[in-house]
Design a protein around this motif. Structure first.
Motif, PDB file in Angstrom:
ATOM      1  N   ILE A   7       4.887   6.216   6.869  1.00 58.15           N
ATOM      2  CA  ILE A   7       5.049   5.447   5.626  1.00 58.15           C
ATOM      3  C   ILE A   7       5.853   6.240   4.607  1.00 58.15           C
ATOM      4  O   ILE A   7       6.769   5.701   3.962  1.00 58.15           O
ATOM      5  N   GLU A   8       5.548   7.517   4.461  1.00 58.10           N
ATOM      6  CA  GLU A   8       6.249   8.330   3.460  1.00 58.10           C
ATOM      7  C   GLU A   8       7.719   8.512   3.811  1.00 58.10           C
ATOM      8  O   GLU A   8       8.569   8.591   2.921  1.00 58.10           O
ATOM      9  N   GLU A   9       8.038   8.526   5.093  1.00 55.27           N
ATOM     10  CA  GLU A   9       9.435   8.690   5.506  1.00 55.27           C
ATOM     11  C   GLU A   9      10.203   7.372   5.484  1.00 55.27           C
ATOM     12  O   GLU A   9      11.414   7.352   5.723  1.00 55.27           O
ATOM     13  N   HIS A  10       9.512   6.278   5.198  1.00 61.69           N
ATOM     14  CA  HIS A  10      10.169   4.969   5.103  1.00 61.69           C
ATOM     15  C   HIS A  10       9.967   4.366   3.718  1.00 61.69           C
ATOM     16  O   HIS A  10       9.692   3.176   3.564  1.00 61.69           O
ATOM     17  N   GLY A  11      10.072   5.212   2.695  1.00 67.52           N
ATOM     18  CA  GLY A  11      10.054   4.714   1.332  1.00 67.52           C
ATOM     19  C   GLY A  11       8.735   4.849   0.600  1.00 67.52           C
ATOM     20  O   GLY A  11       8.650   4.567  -0.596  1.00 67.52           O
ATOM     21  N   GLY A  12       7.673   5.228   1.304  1.00 61.31           N
ATOM     22  CA  GLY A  12       6.395   5.493   0.648  1.00 61.31           C
ATOM     23  C   GLY A  12       5.501   4.288   0.434  1.00 61.31           C
ATOM     24  O   GLY A  12       4.404   4.425  -0.127  1.00 61.31           O
ATOM     25  N   THR A  13       5.948   3.094   0.871  1.00 61.04           N
ATOM     26  CA  THR A  13       5.154   1.880   0.676  1.00 61.04           C
ATOM     27  C   THR A  13       5.159   1.047   1.951  1.00 61.04           C
ATOM     28  O   THR A  13       6.200   0.898   2.604  1.00 61.04           O
ATOM     29  N   LEU A  14       4.003   0.506   2.289  1.00 60.03           N
ATOM     30  CA  LEU A  14       3.886  -0.381   3.447  1.00 60.03           C
ATOM     31  C   LEU A  14       3.494  -1.774   2.957  1.00 60.03           C
ATOM     32  O   LEU A  14       2.534  -1.926   2.198  1.00 60.03           O
ATOM     33  N   ILE A  15       4.244  -2.788   3.383  1.00 59.61           N
ATOM     34  CA  ILE A  15       3.906  -4.175   3.088  1.00 59.61           C
ATOM     35  C   ILE A  15       3.166  -4.740   4.292  1.00 59.61           C
ATOM     36  O   ILE A  15       3.710  -4.785   5.395  1.00 59.61           O
ATOM     37  N   LYS A  16       1.945  -5.160   4.057  1.00 60.21           N
ATOM     38  CA  LYS A  16       1.102  -5.629   5.160  1.00 60.21           C
ATOM     39  C   LYS A  16       0.806  -7.122   4.999  1.00 60.21           C
ATOM     40  O   LYS A  16       0.106  -7.520   4.067  1.00 60.21           O
ATOM     41  N   PRO A  17       1.332  -7.951   5.896  1.00 57.69           N
ATOM     42  CA  PRO A  17       1.004  -9.380   5.828  1.00 57.69           C
ATOM     43  C   PRO A  17      -0.358  -9.662   6.462  1.00 57.69           C
ATOM     44  O   PRO A  17      -0.754  -9.009   7.432  1.00 57.69           O
ATOM     45  N   GLN A  18      -1.068 -10.602   5.891  1.00 57.82           N
ATOM     46  CA  GLN A  18      -2.348 -11.024   6.434  1.00 57.82           C
ATOM     47  C   GLN A  18      -2.494 -12.530   6.239  1.00 57.82           C
ATOM     48  O   GLN A  18      -1.840 -13.129   5.390  1.00 57.82           O
ATOM     49  N   VAL A  19      -3.372 -13.115   7.040  1.00 62.23           N
ATOM     50  CA  VAL A  19      -3.690 -14.524   6.904  1.00 62.23           C
ATOM     51  C   VAL A  19      -5.203 -14.655   6.798  1.00 62.23           C
ATOM     52  O   VAL A  19      -5.942 -14.031   7.564  1.00 62.23           O
ATOM     53  N   VAL A  20      -5.665 -15.422   5.830  1.00 58.92           N
ATOM     54  CA  VAL A  20      -7.078 -15.793   5.757  1.00 58.92           C
ATOM     55  C   VAL A  20      -7.189 -17.195   6.338  1.00 58.92           C
ATOM     56  O   VAL A  20      -6.461 -18.104   5.920  1.00 58.92           O
ATOM     57  N   VAL A  21      -8.072 -17.357   7.318  1.00 59.34           N
ATOM     58  CA  VAL A  21      -8.239 -18.643   7.974  1.00 59.34           C
ATOM     59  C   VAL A  21      -9.626 -19.191   7.647  1.00 59.34           C
ATOM     60  O   VAL A  21     -10.637 -18.513   7.877  1.00 59.34           O
ATOM     61  N   LEU A  22      -9.659 -20.395   7.115  1.00 56.24           N
ATOM     62  CA  LEU A  22     -10.907 -21.063   6.723  1.00 56.24           C
ATOM     63  C   LEU A  22     -11.254 -22.147   7.740  1.00 56.24           C
ATOM     64  O   LEU A  22     -10.401 -22.950   8.122  1.00 56.24           O
ATOM     65  N   PHE A  23     -12.535 -22.165   8.138  1.00 54.59           N
ATOM     66  CA  PHE A  23     -13.058 -23.207   9.008  1.00 54.59           C
ATOM     67  C   PHE A  23     -14.178 -23.912   8.241  1.00 54.59           C
ATOM     68  O   PHE A  23     -15.225 -23.312   7.977  1.00 54.59           O
ATOM     69  N   HIS A  24     -13.933 -25.166   7.880  1.00 55.20           N
ATOM     70  CA  HIS A  24     -14.959 -25.934   7.166  1.00 55.20           C
ATOM     71  C   HIS A  24     -15.370 -27.120   8.032  1.00 55.20           C
ATOM     72  O   HIS A  24     -14.533 -27.819   8.611  1.00 55.20           O
ATOM     73  N   ALA A  25     -16.666 -27.320   8.155  1.00 52.58           N
ATOM     74  CA  ALA A  25     -17.170 -28.461   8.929  1.00 52.58           C
ATOM     75  C   ALA A  25     -18.494 -28.927   8.339  1.00 52.58           C
ATOM     76  O   ALA A  25     -19.229 -28.154   7.714  1.00 52.58           O
ATOM     77  N   LYS A  26     -18.789 -30.196   8.560  1.00 55.05           N
ATOM     78  CA  LYS A  26     -20.016 -30.796   8.046  1.00 55.05           C
ATOM     79  C   LYS A  26     -21.110 -30.814   9.119  1.00 55.05           C
ATOM     80  O   LYS A  26     -20.814 -30.896  10.306  1.00 55.05           O
ATOM     81  N   LYS A  27     -22.342 -30.743   8.666  1.00 53.07           N
ATOM     82  CA  LYS A  27     -23.467 -30.846   9.582  1.00 53.07           C
ATOM     83  C   LYS A  27     -23.459 -32.227  10.231  1.00 53.07           C
ATOM     84  O   LYS A  27     -23.240 -33.241   9.570  1.00 53.07           O
ATOM     85  N   TYR A  59       0.831  -1.204   0.000  1.00 52.76           N
ATOM     86  CA  TYR A  59       0.000   0.000   0.000  1.00 52.76           C
ATOM     87  C   TYR A  59       0.862   1.249   0.000  1.00 52.76           C
ATOM     88  O   TYR A  59       1.888   1.312   0.700  1.00 52.76           O
ATOM     89  N   THR A  60       0.459   2.261  -0.756  1.00 54.73           N
ATOM     90  CA  THR A  60       0.999   3.600  -0.561  1.00 54.73           C
ATOM     91  C   THR A  60       0.387   4.147   0.729  1.00 54.73           C
ATOM     92  O   THR A  60      -0.545   3.560   1.295  1.00 54.73           O
TER      93      THR A  60
END
Length: 260
Positions: free
Chosen positions: A237-257, A203-204
């Protein structure tokens, strides 16, 4: 204003700046759930249709989508106007009365935690599913970073909004443990599978502020405090190169009835 109502004010911004879900997530859900083309899918809290889009693009468009926010529902209804089998319903899930007897799959993307109480939400989903049905609930989870720019931003949060200091966030492991307990509570569901999807987003400074402005907890900060906080984040952000790298995790929970 409750957190779950804040998104309704910013439908277009939410759709523009929130990152999409990874394609592999949808492929895995179809494999886990073993659904077929034409099977019925219930989506709880569709927002602007970001998760909805993932299913439609893979050819599964028999969707009933429940959305609390009127503006969000109208936005998403317009987005899928050329998909007649995508039905957007503006209603709280808790009070919604289904005209359909059962669904083959229930999904929810970063939304099901707003259904309260959670136990009642799971019970209602259980009642709405066919005997062979399953759930696929998934969440985008923030991952704290400790590089120079992230540490500087964290100091700003400690000054202006200490409740959002991400160093105090629960770990991914704790989030998974707590959600797993909720999913299997009362014996409604079985054969739980949990899967994580790691991703990084760039992100900028202005893009990152636009993203934060779609976050419910940030939108509840008083406007004058938010202005000062966001100003410091932009400067960091602008004083550290103008770009921020943001890590994220998507967590899926799947279960059967679980039919006893």
């Amino acid at each position: 204003m409750e957190r779950k109502n804040t998104f309704n004010e910013i439908a277009e911004e939410y759709d523009k700046y929130r990152p999409s879900y990874p394609e592999q997530l949808f492929t895995d859900i179809f494999e886990f759930a073993a659904i077929k083309e034409g099977d019925s899918i219930l989506e709880i809290g569709c927002g602007t249709g970001q998760a909805t889009k993932g299913f439609v693009e893979l050819g599964f468009d028999n969707l009933t989508c429940i959305e609390l926010g009127q503006n969000l529902a109208e936005f998403t209804r317009e987005k899928f106007r050329n998909n007649p089998n995508v039905n957007i319903i503006n209603s709280p899930f808790e009070t919604w009365k289904s005209e359909k007897s059962s669904f083959d799959l229930a999904i929810s993307g970063t939304a099901f935690h707003f259904i309260q109480p959670q136990e009642d939400g799971y019970r209602k989903v259980f009642d709405l599913l066919s005997d062979e049905g399953s759930i696929a609930f998934f969440w985008t989870v923030h991952v704290p970073s400790y590089d120079d720019v992230s540490n500087r931003i964290r100091e700003s949060y400690k000054r202006y909004a200490p409740q959002l200091d991400d160093s105090k966030n629960p770990t991914i492991e704790k989030i998974i443990d707590e959600r797993s307990v909720l999913t299997l509570k009362d014996g409604l569901f079985k054969e739980l599978e949990v899967k994580q999807y790691n991703c990084n987003h760039s992100y900028t400074a202005n893009e990152y502020i636009s993203l934060l402005n779609t976050n419910s907890r940030h939108r509840l900060i008083p406007e004058d405090v938010r202005f000062e906080l966001f100003g410091e984040i932009i400067a960091a952000i602008e004083e550290h190169g103008g770009t921020l790298i943001k890590p994220q995790v998507v967590v899926l929970f799947h279960a059967k009835k679980n039919i006893k």
